[in-house]
Design an enzyme around this catalytic site. Sequence first.
Site, PDB file in Angstrom:
ATOM      1  N   ASN A 210       6.203  -3.457   1.810  1.00 22.22           N
ATOM      2  CA  ASN A 210       6.443  -5.346   1.865  1.00 22.22           C
ATOM      3  C   ASN A 210       7.164  -5.874   1.203  1.00 22.22           C
ATOM      4  O   ASN A 210       7.730  -4.759   0.121  1.00 22.22           O
ATOM      5  CB  ASN A 210       4.935  -5.884   1.454  1.00 22.22           C
ATOM      6  CG  ASN A 210       5.052  -6.088   0.586  1.00 22.22           C
ATOM      7  OD1 ASN A 210       4.346  -4.308  -0.649  1.00 22.22           O
ATOM      8  ND2 ASN A 210       3.834  -6.956  -0.508  1.00 22.22           N
ATOM      9  N   CYS A 212       7.631  -6.791  -2.173  1.00 24.40           N
ATOM     10  CA  CYS A 212       7.324  -6.509  -3.587  1.00 24.40           C
ATOM     11  C   CYS A 212       6.941  -4.623  -3.938  1.00 24.40           C
ATOM     12  O   CYS A 212       7.161  -4.980  -4.679  1.00 24.40           O
ATOM     13  CB  CYS A 212       6.182  -7.333  -3.692  1.00 24.40           C
ATOM     14  SG  CYS A 212       7.624  -9.084  -4.085  1.00 24.40           S
ATOM     15  N   GLU A 214       4.306  -3.530  -3.102  1.00 23.28           N
ATOM     16  CA  GLU A 214       3.234  -2.671  -2.954  1.00 23.28           C
ATOM     17  C   GLU A 214       2.444  -2.399  -2.252  1.00 23.28           C
ATOM     18  O   GLU A 214       1.033  -1.561  -2.254  1.00 23.28           O
ATOM     19  CB  GLU A 214       2.186  -4.157  -4.062  1.00 23.28           C
ATOM     20  CG  GLU A 214       1.796  -4.963  -3.004  1.00 23.28           C
ATOM     21  CD  GLU A 214       2.208  -6.046  -3.125  1.00 23.28           C
ATOM     22  OE1 GLU A 214       2.365  -7.337  -2.679  1.00 23.28           O
ATOM     23  OE2 GLU A 214       3.854  -6.319  -3.369  1.00 23.28           O
TER      24      GLU A 214
END
Length: 398
Positions: A210, A212, A214
């Site tokens: 995704n 960012c 994570e």
Amino acid sequence: VIVEGSFLPNSPTLMNAGKGNQLQYSACYVLPVGDSMQEIFDSVKAAAIIHQSGGGTGMAFSRLRPKNDFVRSTGGRASGPVSFLRVFNAATDAVKQGGMRRGANMGILRVDHPDILEFVECKLDGGVSNFNISVAATDAFMEALARGADYELINPRTGLPTGRLSAREVFDRIVRAAWRTGDPGMIFLDRINASPANPTADLGLIEATNPCGEQALPPNDACNLGSVNVSRLVRETAPDRWSIDWEEIERVVRLGVRFLDDVIEVNPYPLPQIDAMVKATRRIGLGIMGWADLLFILGVPYDSQAALDLAERLMAFVNEKAHDQSCRLADERGPFPNWSRSMYRTGRPMLNATVTAIAPTGTISMLAGCSSGIEPVFALAFEHRVKGADGDRVLPFV
């Protein structure tokens, strides 16, 4: 616990649940990008729908044939993955996320793609502003880098080598571009696919994350995130002496896991293929925020061994209780449908293929009034500028 700020789900859930607006509740999506015009623009459309309702998308462009490669249907030449990265970027510019925030993307390209150098440096001219980008580093590349050797570039259309590059030169150019623009990052796909980060490896390899980073997700999968605000879960045991309330953390963690799994059930997913994929693996990502604030309260320096030891103890506790809660929910609801094809199949049944994640918590930590994710405090006083249709809003933080 939400009203108290002890736990908050990702902001699309907060913004859309209960409104009946048919906008989705997940923050994380990964979309496939296939090597045909129809597949590419199907993904552009899917990304626009997700952005409109507050989600972010990650995409691997590694399947796209390189620039100037042959296109059989037209007899022409391909424009390459970076040109289509710019198409996705322009589409994101045109879509405001449900009036709440602008779309976010992660673009990923394998380090052995023939267009890797163009990709690495595509943000040096100030373009591609709606993407984080990451180079997918393979074990073969890292081994060549350690030896100071060259490595092969592979045309994804044919699977055949097209040339060689110096691993050291490519790595140096990654570093220089990252120093100037913050991008690219690096994602170690071989490590991900050989680890619990891909618990359903029998179903296929993970290509992207995704926006960012994570959550590493297979194509068409999504993840519902939420975070426990650990700074709220301390108690004063004597004047100016504080300790962590482990019982309350366990209660909030177990409630958070149940909540995030419930989101899977009620979420109006934007596309049927995403709905099916999500419900087959039931990924959730419970993490923490307010870590730096917790350390302030306890009088522990962020960069100390004591902080590292406490972090290990705290996250081990969260991880254990969250996974146990997923197992308890499986006793009630049955395991996730792909459990028998997962790394967990010989153990205790679980309801969720992934359970924990450490997210940046940009929006929800502001709402909860705590430090973001597990980051140190940015500054003791600062202003956050929020771009809106009616101009910028300035939010002061002290």
